[in-house]
Every structure is written in structure tokens, then in C-alpha cells.
Design an enzyme around this catalytic site. Structure first.
Site, PDB file in Angstrom:
ATOM      1  N   LYS A 190      85.847-116.418  74.580  1.00 20.33           N
ATOM      2  CA  LYS A 190      84.911-116.674  73.470  1.00 20.33           C
ATOM      3  C   LYS A 190      84.040-115.439  73.292  1.00 20.33           C
ATOM      4  O   LYS A 190      83.116-115.187  74.073  1.00 20.33           O
ATOM      5  CB  LYS A 190      84.050-117.891  73.834  1.00 20.33           C
ATOM      6  CG  LYS A 190      83.587-118.726  72.668  1.00 20.33           C
ATOM      7  CD  LYS A 190      82.706-118.028  71.669  1.00 20.33           C
ATOM      8  CE  LYS A 190      81.249-117.997  72.051  1.00 20.33           C
ATOM      9  NZ  LYS A 190      80.457-117.149  71.134  1.00 20.33           N
ATOM     10  N   GLU A 264      77.396-113.615  85.194  1.00 21.68           N
ATOM     11  CA  GLU A 264      76.866-112.237  85.150  1.00 21.68           C
ATOM     12  C   GLU A 264      75.735-112.272  84.145  1.00 21.68           C
ATOM     13  O   GLU A 264      75.978-112.369  82.940  1.00 21.68           O
ATOM     14  CB  GLU A 264      77.951-111.267  84.667  1.00 21.68           C
ATOM     15  CG  GLU A 264      79.182-111.215  85.531  1.00 21.68           C
ATOM     16  CD  GLU A 264      79.068-110.215  86.659  1.00 21.68           C
ATOM     17  OE1 GLU A 264      77.992-109.618  86.836  1.00 21.68           O
ATOM     18  OE2 GLU A 264      80.056-110.051  87.383  1.00 21.68           O
ATOM     19  N   CYS A 298      72.906-104.747  80.426  1.00 16.30           N
ATOM     20  CA  CYS A 298      72.345-105.696  81.393  1.00 16.30           C
ATOM     21  C   CYS A 298      71.720-104.973  82.583  1.00 16.30           C
ATOM     22  O   CYS A 298      70.727-105.416  83.141  1.00 16.30           O
ATOM     23  CB  CYS A 298      73.432-106.641  81.862  1.00 16.30           C
ATOM     24  SG  CYS A 298      74.915-105.778  82.343  1.00 16.30           S
ATOM     25  N   GLU A 395      63.276-108.910  80.556  1.00 20.18           N
ATOM     26  CA  GLU A 395      64.321-108.023  80.046  1.00 20.18           C
ATOM     27  C   GLU A 395      64.073-107.774  78.558  1.00 20.18           C
ATOM     28  O   GLU A 395      63.969-108.721  77.781  1.00 20.18           O
ATOM     29  CB  GLU A 395      65.677-108.720  80.239  1.00 20.18           C
ATOM     30  CG  GLU A 395      66.842-107.873  79.837  1.00 20.18           C
ATOM     31  CD  GLU A 395      68.168-108.572  80.097  1.00 20.18           C
ATOM     32  OE1 GLU A 395      68.273-109.773  79.790  1.00 20.18           O
ATOM     33  OE2 GLU A 395      69.094-107.918  80.592  1.00 20.18           O
TER      34      GLU A 395
HETATM   35  P1  NAD Z   1      73.668-115.061  75.220  1.00 17.28           P
HETATM   36  O1  NAD Z   1      73.570-115.725  76.528  1.00 17.28           O
HETATM   37  O2  NAD Z   1      72.821-115.520  74.125  1.00 17.28           O
HETATM   38  O3  NAD Z   1      75.163-115.137  74.684  1.00 17.28           O
HETATM   39  C1  NAD Z   1      76.275-114.749  75.460  1.00 17.28           C
HETATM   40  C2  NAD Z   1      77.486-115.529  75.010  1.00 17.28           C
HETATM   41  O4  NAD Z   1      77.269-116.914  75.295  1.00 17.28           O
HETATM   42  C3  NAD Z   1      77.780-115.454  73.522  1.00 17.28           C
HETATM   43  O5  NAD Z   1      79.174-115.425  73.352  1.00 17.28           O
HETATM   44  C4  NAD Z   1      77.212-116.761  72.994  1.00 17.28           C
HETATM   45  O6  NAD Z   1      77.847-117.219  71.823  1.00 17.28           O
HETATM   46  C5  NAD Z   1      77.503-117.712  74.144  1.00 17.28           C
HETATM   47  N1  NAD Z   1      76.615-118.868  74.223  1.00 17.28           N
HETATM   48  C6  NAD Z   1      75.371-119.032  73.688  1.00 17.28           C
HETATM   49  N2  NAD Z   1      74.882-120.242  74.012  1.00 17.28           N
HETATM   50  C7  NAD Z   1      75.819-120.859  74.765  1.00 17.28           C
HETATM   51  C8  NAD Z   1      75.895-122.128  75.426  1.00 17.28           C
HETATM   52  N3  NAD Z   1      74.891-122.995  75.378  1.00 17.28           N
HETATM   53  N4  NAD Z   1      76.993-122.429  76.150  1.00 17.28           N
HETATM   54  C9  NAD Z   1      78.007-121.555  76.239  1.00 17.28           C
HETATM   55  N5  NAD Z   1      78.014-120.351  75.628  1.00 17.28           N
HETATM   56  C10 NAD Z   1      76.933-119.994  74.902  1.00 17.28           C
HETATM   57  O7  NAD Z   1      73.448-113.536  75.560  1.00 17.28           O
HETATM   58  P2  NAD Z   1      73.476-112.328  74.555  1.00 17.28           P
HETATM   59  O8  NAD Z   1      72.172-112.310  73.864  1.00 17.28           O
HETATM   60  O9  NAD Z   1      74.726-112.341  73.755  1.00 17.28           O
HETATM   61  O10 NAD Z   1      73.643-111.101  75.576  1.00 17.28           O
HETATM   62  C11 NAD Z   1      72.589-110.508  76.167  1.00 17.28           C
HETATM   63  C12 NAD Z   1      72.450-110.954  77.609  1.00 17.28           C
HETATM   64  O11 NAD Z   1      73.641-110.747  78.347  1.00 17.28           O
HETATM   65  C13 NAD Z   1      71.397-110.158  78.320  1.00 17.28           C
HETATM   66  O12 NAD Z   1      70.539-110.995  79.032  1.00 17.28           O
HETATM   67  C14 NAD Z   1      72.194-109.277  79.270  1.00 17.28           C
HETATM   68  O13 NAD Z   1      71.496-108.854  80.387  1.00 17.28           O
HETATM   69  C15 NAD Z   1      73.353-110.123  79.589  1.00 17.28           C
HETATM   70  N6  NAD Z   1      74.480-109.313  80.052  1.00 17.28           N
HETATM   71  C16 NAD Z   1      74.803-109.348  81.378  1.00 17.28           C
HETATM   72  C17 NAD Z   1      75.856-108.576  81.857  1.00 17.28           C
HETATM   73  C18 NAD Z   1      76.224-108.591  83.313  1.00 17.28           C
HETATM   74  O14 NAD Z   1      77.297-108.147  83.656  1.00 17.28           O
HETATM   75  N7  NAD Z   1      75.388-109.110  84.186  1.00 17.28           N
HETATM   76  C19 NAD Z   1      76.587-107.777  80.984  1.00 17.28           C
HETATM   77  C20 NAD Z   1      76.236-107.752  79.649  1.00 17.28           C
HETATM   78  C21 NAD Z   1      75.172-108.552  79.190  1.00 17.28           C
END
Ligand code: NAD
Length: 486
Positions: A190, A264, A298, A395
Site C-alpha cells: 500500500k 519502522e 525518518c 519530529e
Molecule cells: P503516515 O503514518 O501518516 O502514513 C504512512 C502510510 O500509512 C501511508 O501509506 C498511509 O496511507 C498509511 N496509513 C495512514 N493511516 C493508516 C492507518 N490507520 N492504518 C494503516 N495505514 C495507514 O506517515 P507519513 O506522514 O506518510 O510518513 C511520515 C512518517 O514516516 C514520519 O514519522 C517518518 O519518520 C516515518 N518514516 C519512518 C521510516 C523508518 O524507516 N523508520 C522511514 C520513512 C518514514
């Protein structure tokens, strides 16, 4: 000419935009289920836009619960044959996908930049080559799985759901799909709602590689699609990369179910500069640590810890270097800092920066001309930051660095660990022994010495504390996709 005059030259570059006429995007993309693109059950399509221009690029389907169920059914049907395939045969598919990513690299880089706003220089030189490298790496593991888990006998988990964010769209897809497939699982990916396009091009690559139908599904949509995938009954594992808030929601939804989980999540990583470091090199690392991908990273080095004795010198050098960053058109090959990924992300950054100012930290933002349309935030430095300020704790996920200071090694360690996150850290010092000592005291999954944001498919990546659990990359990245049989 003295060295000083030479290094103070500010080059004026002409525009060097990458052409977009070679890319082949459709106007509309369906859901990739069972090896084919199909209409979403409720007919919902939403345009994905270019954050640098606010113009729509293509319409993309949003999968609902019926589509999720269809993808899981197709995956379940494909799973036994894929798992039973000879290891070397599975490896051949992965090698093929890796080579096809390389063949399509130019197109993938341009589409990644148009859809997400990151500078072309990064998508071309980092995201796409690393995505191919992950497939190559795990292709190599496919017939050596047992050596990745202490020579035990292993079997795949089955159907895995994988949810990725928007900051490294194709690379995160590769981090997820490559180990899962190498281990003999079938996967439903997804992508994030603002950056679905390179995952859809990867679906076409899977078709070109003649990957058996059902082995990979690409289910575009928003958080509801992700939530439906997590709650689907016939699934064996969820791998999630994204925010800590959503990670928590997923963990709660899976509680009590026999479903594997890796998370992650976010970070607030410390980049620690000791007085004995090569300071000019450290400044390059600080810039790379926080302004790479507009700080949408991240593991971004968003908390800069500088030893007090060199504070003024490092800040002066950093500020001078920041003034030379080129902010603007992400498709321009000279751009260092591109567009913020979305209007929502821009307002999150603006809100936290406003909190930094109102809490009393000192803000400096570089002066530069920003394009009229699109979402932009100029590189920003905060000094006089206290550990309790929101900009030192939360963050920001944008091009904003918060500077704190320390006097002793022990204080550096204490301040670095004073976070609910623990994803990464950087240590800048001339002393190898000090670097090892500090690294082993830091609660961070990845610690870089005299470099930052250096990624390699052979190295494990993952977090401590609220940055999540499980590792991706290298042999450690196999474990979350396998069960030990004997
Ligand atoms: P997000 O959590 O809003 O979304 C991530 C994904 O989850 C998207 O595909 C979104 O559609 C989906 N999603 C949203 N709500 C959901 C739910 N209730 N159930 C299941 N899936 C859902 O995060 P974002 O804003 O897209 O990304 C930024 C975040 O990701 C930051 O906090 C960053 O630190 C983190 N990140 C972590 C890593 C790592 O390896 N640790 C890598 C990249 C990004």
C-alpha cells in the site's frame, strides 16, 4: 587568489532542468491485483499532484475493503506455488526486477521527483539506484536463507501486507518487497496517497518481469485502505513504515491476533559534533543530515548537538553553507532542496517552527526566492534551543535543524538519549575509540561515524523505543519474513 577568496565564491548556475518528454505515464491507474490493473470496486479515483506546481499528474484508484479482500484472495491463491518454487528460480525474478529498475531508472527518477517533490539529483543518484540494489541484494539471499538465520530450517510466513510512507516511495517499496519475496512470501503493498506513481510503474515492471500473478499486488489508496489491509483476516504479517501515531493504531488493531508485525516509525535523531572533529567535513554532514530530501527523512539529523567550545565556529560555517543551498524546481539538476511533499506537511512544519519561535528559540531562515506555486520551506536553523522545546522533542520532518550544546562526552550521550525516539545518530570526531564508546552508549538503531544518511542494502536499519521494532536490510532483514521450522 587566497584560499579564503576562492572558497567564498558563490557560483551562479544557469537552469538545468531534466526533460520529462521520455516518461510514459497513463492518465489513470487502477489497482494492481492478480497481475492485472483493475477498476476499484466503488469506482473512486483521486488525482495525484506535483507538489512543486500543484498540477495533477494522473488519477489513481483508491482501494476499499472489497478491493483489499480481492487482493488478499489472489495473493493467498498464488502463495503455495511461489513458496514451492526453487530458491534459485525465485532469485531469477528478483534479479530481473532489479535489472528492469535499472533499465527504467531515468523514467523512475523523473516520476519520483514529479510526484514527491524531491530533487532529481537525489531520486536519480540515491532512491532509484538503491531500490535496484535492494532487489539485487535480496535476490542473492533467496537461495541462502538458512544462512541468514543461524543455519536453521525456515519457511515463509505467507501473505504479507506492507504499508509505506511518501518520503522514499520506490525505495521503501523495495525495502519491503525484496526481502518478503526472496523469503517466499507473497505481498500486498500500500503506497502513500501523495506518492503512488513509482509503485505503479513497479507493478508494470513486475508484469514485464513475468512475475506470476498474485505474487505482488499494489493497492493504492489512503489511510482507510491501509487500515482495511491491517484488519483483513487472512493475512500473516504487516510491515509498516510511517508515523508513530499510525504505528500505534496498527499495533492495537493486531493485538491478540497471530499476525507478525514490524514497525519502522519516526525519529528525532541526534547528530553530535565533538570539538576534535574535522569541522568542515562535519558541516557537510550536518547539511546532508537535515536538508537531504527537504528533511523528510525518518532518521534526519534534526537535533544537532555541538560541543560548546566549537559552537560558534560550527554555527558560522553551517550558516554560510546553508546560504549556498539552491532551493526550487526539483527537476533542475542543480537543485539541493526541492518542494515540501504536500500542503498538509507544509502546515505541520510551519506550526512547529512557529512553536519554536514562541517558545524562545532563535530562528534563522536562509533568504532565497521561492517559486510562486507549490509548497516550499526555506532551510532553517534554530539556536538557543532548550531540550524541553517542542522543536527539540517532536519530529518536524522538514528542512529545520535545532541546535543544542554540550560540554562533556557524558552530557552528549545523555542529551542524545533524551528522546522517546531512537532511530539513528551521527558522531563527528577524530578519535575512533571515542566514536565506538559513544556509539555503544547511544540508544539508536543506526549510528554513523563521520558521515550521515548513508544507506546500504547490506546493513540493517531500524529503531529503538518509539522508533519501532524489527530490522530492514542485510541478513537481519530476512528474519521478519521467515518462520523457523526446525
Ligand atoms: P503516515 O503514518 O501518516 O502514513 C504512512 C502510510 O500509512 C501511508 O501509506 C498511509 O496511507 C498509511 N496509513 C495512514 N493511516 C493508516 C492507518 N490507520 N492504518 C494503516 N495505514 C495507514 O506517515 P507519513 O506522514 O506518510 O510518513 C511520515 C512518517 O514516516 C514520519 O514519522 C517518518 O519518520 C516515518 N518514516 C519512518 C521510516 C523508518 O524507516 N523508520 C522511514 C520513512 C518514514
Amino acid at each position: 587568489m587566497t584560499i579564503e577568496t576562492r572558497t567564498s565564491i558563490v557560483w551562479d548556475y544557469g537552469r538545468a532542468p531534466e526533460s520529462t518528454d521520455h516518461i510514459r505515464l497513463k492518465d489513470r491507474y487502477g489497482l494492481f491485483i492478480d497481475g492485472e490493473f483493475s477498476e476499484p470496486a466503488d469506482g473512486t479515483y483521486v488525482p495525484t499532484t506535483n507538489p512543486a506546481t500543484e498540477e495533477p499528474i494522473a488519477e489513481v484508484a483508491y482501494g476499499g475493503p472489497d478491493d483489499v479482500a480481492a487482493a488478499v484472495e489472489a495473493a493467498r491463491a498464488a502463495a503455495p506455488k511461489w513458496a514451492a518454487l526453487k530458491d534459485l528460480e525465485r532469485a531469477k525474478y528478483l534479479f530481473r526486477i532489479a535489472r528492469l529498475i535499472q533499465e527504467h531508472a531515468r523514467e523512475l527518477a523523473v516520476v519520483e521527483t514529479m510526484d514527491g517533490g524531491k530533487p532529481l539529483r537525489e531520486s536519480r543518484d540515491v532512491d532509484i539506484p538503491l531500490a535496484a540494489a535492494h532487489f539485487f541484494h535480496y535476490a542473492g539471499w533467496a537461495d541462502k536463507l538458512r544462512y541468514g538465520v543461524n543455519a536453521r530450517e525456515v519457511s515463509p510466513l505467507g501473505v504479507v501486507g506492507q504499508i509505506v510512507p511518501w518520503n522514499f516511495p520506490l525505495l521503501m517499496a523495495a525495502w519491503k518487497l525484496a526481502p518478503a519475496l526472496a523469503c517466499g512470501n507473497v505481498a500486498i503493498l500500500k503506497p502513500a496517497e501523495t506518492t503512488p506513481l513509482t509503485a505503479l510503474l513497479l507493478a508494470e515492471i513486475c508484469q514485464e518481469a513475468e512475475l506470476p500473478p498474485g505474487v505482488v499486488a499494489i493497492l493504492t489508496g489512503n489511510g482507510d485502505t491501509g487500515a482495511a489491509l491491517v484488519r483483513e483476516k487472512d493475512i500473516n504479517k504487516i510491515a509498516f513504515t510511517g508515523s508513530t501515531a499510525v504505528g500505534r493504531d496498527i499495533q492495537a488493531a493486531l493485538a491478540g491476533r497471530a499476525v507478525g508485525l514490524t514497525l519502522e516509525l519516526g525519529g528525532k535523531s541526534a547528530n553530535i559534533v565533538f570539538e576534535d572533529a574535522a569541522l568542515d567535513q562535519a558541516v557537510e554532514g550536518i547539511v546532508n543530515g537535515i536538508f537531504f530530501n527537504q528533511g523528510h527523512v525518518c532518521c534526519a539529523g534534526s537535533r544537532l548537538l555541538i560541543q560548546e567550545s566549537v559552537r560558534d565556529e560550527v554555527i558560522a560555517k553551517l550558516w554560510q553553507r546553508m546560504g549556498r543551498l539552491r532551493v526550487g524546481d526539483p527537476l533542475d539538476k542543480n537543485t539541493d532542496v526541492g518542494a515540501i511533499n504536500s500542503a498538509e506537511q507544509l502546515s505541520r512544519i510551519e506550526a512547529l517552527v512557529a512553536a519554536g519561535e514562541s517558545e524562545g528559540a532563535v530562528r534563522q531562515t536562509i533568504e532565497c526566492e521561492l517559486p510562486e506555486r507549490g509548497y516550499w520551506f526555506a532551510p532553517t536553523l534554530f539556536t538557543d534551543v532548550s531540550p524541553a522545546h517542542r522543536i527539540a522533542v517532536e519530529e518536524i520532518f522538514g528542512p529545520v535543524v535545532s541546535v543544542l550544546t554540550f560540554r562533556t562526552q557524558a552530557e552528549a550521550i545523555e542529551k542524545a538519549n533524551n528522546s522517546r525516539y531512537g532511530l539513528a545518530a551521527g558522531i563527528w570526531t577524530d578519535k575512533g575509540a571515542k566514536a565506538f564508546e559513544v556509539a555503544s552508549a547511544l540508544q539508536a538503531g543506526v549510528v554513523w561515524q563521520n558521515t550521515y544518511n548513508h544507506f546500504d542494502p547490506t546493513a540493517a536499519f531500524g529503531g529503538y523505543k518509539e522508533s519501532g521494532f524489527g530490522r530492514e536490510g542485510g541478513p537481519a532483514g530476512l528474519r521478519p519474513y521467515l518462520q523457523v521450522v526446525r
